[in-house]
Enzyme design. Structure first.
Site, PDB file in Angstrom:
ATOM      1  N   CYS A  49       0.840  -1.216   0.000  1.00  0.00           N
ATOM      2  CA  CYS A  49       0.000   0.000   0.000  1.00  0.00           C
ATOM      3  C   CYS A  49       0.868   1.258   0.000  1.00  0.00           C
ATOM      4  CB  CYS A  49      -0.923   0.022   1.218  1.00  0.00           C
ATOM      5  SG  CYS A  49      -2.414  -0.983   1.061  1.00  0.00           S
TER       6      CYS A  49
ATOM      7  N   CYS B 147      -8.439  -3.151  -3.940  1.00  0.00           N
ATOM      8  CA  CYS B 147      -7.682  -3.957  -4.896  1.00  0.00           C
ATOM      9  C   CYS B 147      -8.167  -5.406  -4.863  1.00  0.00           C
ATOM     10  CB  CYS B 147      -6.204  -3.913  -4.547  1.00  0.00           C
ATOM     11  SG  CYS B 147      -5.451  -2.298  -4.726  1.00  0.00           S
TER      12      CYS B 147
ATOM     13  N   CYS C  88      -5.628   1.456   4.432  1.00  0.00           N
ATOM     14  CA  CYS C  88      -4.525   1.225   3.513  1.00  0.00           C
ATOM     15  C   CYS C  88      -3.318   2.120   3.763  1.00  0.00           C
ATOM     16  CB  CYS C  88      -4.991   1.403   2.072  1.00  0.00           C
ATOM     17  SG  CYS C  88      -5.498   3.080   1.696  1.00  0.00           S
TER      18      CYS C  88
HETATM   19  S1  SF4 Z   1      -4.848  -2.948  -1.218  1.00  0.00           S
HETATM   20 FE1  SF4 Z   1      -3.588  -4.807  -1.503  1.00  0.00          FE
HETATM   21  S2  SF4 Z   1      -2.900  -4.830  -3.655  1.00  0.00           S
HETATM   22 FE2  SF4 Z   1      -3.745  -2.787  -3.190  1.00  0.00          FE
HETATM   23  S3  SF4 Z   1      -1.975  -1.568  -2.711  1.00  0.00           S
HETATM   24 FE3  SF4 Z   1      -2.760  -2.346  -0.747  1.00  0.00          FE
HETATM   25  S4  SF4 Z   1      -1.739  -4.348  -0.339  1.00  0.00           S
HETATM   26 FE4  SF4 Z   1      -1.348  -3.726  -2.506  1.00  0.00          FE
END
Ligand code: SF4
Length: 259
Positions: A133, A217, A243
């Site tokens: 993230c 995501c 995130c």
């Molecule tokens: S939500 Fe998951 S895939 Fe998206 S940036 Fe964060 S860790 Fe990476």
């Protein structure tokens, strides 16, 4: 109101844009005002300086985008193009940008060199979601926000336990520049959201009817069972609840109202 506005115009770029006192003042100023009234005033009177919407184009994003676009469709809309979204989200993004006439839409992408150095396999999400993230969301947003004084988020209190105490206006404590985060929908209920979708005939994200009430995501978003916290499908199996672009309020946080 005037005091805050003139400070934005006259500020020195290196100084903090806003303080927690400003955030409290704005919360008091708009206590009792509807979301539409608040948005109309802050945008037409430029009370927040240069402001952008940060949108995930997720399950309920159409509401905030439509509310802001109804006042000013040229407000910049920032989307974190992590490279890990569901194809349905990207199609929904394009649909809403077109349908709402958003004239300043911006995809924010990770720095290619950082990506190559830190996530060359594209699998960092599976063993270090915070690091993933950081590269794909936190850093691109921080770069983009250097051009702004404040941002609108779509966060709502009902979404999770970590969002129940959020005020409408808060100082972004992760940002030494003193930017504001504005949460216009924080008091909205699921029924309010549904009613707004219906009243304005807004299209739904196609994954909502497939059991995804909160959509991020693809690798980090699971279906949620009826009655569960809507965000419980995000980063399932990890302690992670946000995130990194949003930091949950903790005890003693100066953004919390002092009654
Ligand atoms: S939500 Fe998951 S895939 Fe998206 S940036 Fe964060 S860790 Fe990476």
């Amino acid at each position: 109101m005037v005091e805050i506005d003139s400070r934005i115009r006259d500020r020195i770029d290196t100084g903090p844009r806003f303080t927690t006192a400003d955030a409290h003042r704005l919360n008091n100023l708009f206590r009792g005002a509807t979301t539409q009234e608040m948005l109309t005033t802050v945008l037409t009177e430029r009370m927040l300086g240069d402001v952008a919407i940060v949108s995930s184009f997720g399950a309920e994003s159409a509401v905030l985008l439509h509310l802001v676009a109804s006042v000013d469709a040229s407000v910049p809309v920032l989307f974190l193009e992590t490279g890990k979204h569901f194809p349905e989200t990207l199609a929904y993004r394009d649909l809403l940008v077109d349908r709402l006439g958003l004239t300043d839409f911006r995809n924010l992408e990770p720095d290619p060199e950082r990506l190559a150095a830190k996530d060359s396999t594209g699998l960092r999400w599976s063993y270090d979601p915070d690091g993933c993230c950081d590269i794909r969301k936190v850093e691109p947003l921080a770069r983009a926000m250097t051009g702004f004084d404040a941002s609108f988020t779509g966060r709502k209190a009902f979404q999770s336990a970590t969002r129940t105490a959020l005020p409408r206006f808060e100082l972004d404590l992760s940002d030494a520049a003193g930017r504001l985060k504005v949460n216009p929908l924080i008091t909205w209920t699921p029924a309010d959201v549904d009613a707004y979708f219906a009243e304005h005939d807004l299209p739904r994200h196609p994954l909502v009817e497939q059991g995804f009430p909160s959509i991020g995501c693809a690798p980090c978003t699971n279906r949620v069972k009826p009655g569960e916290d809507p965000r419980s499908g995000r980063w399932a199996g990890w302690e992670k609840v946000e995130c990194g672009i949003h930091v949950p309020l903790g005890d003693g946080d100066p953004n919390l109202p002092s009654f």
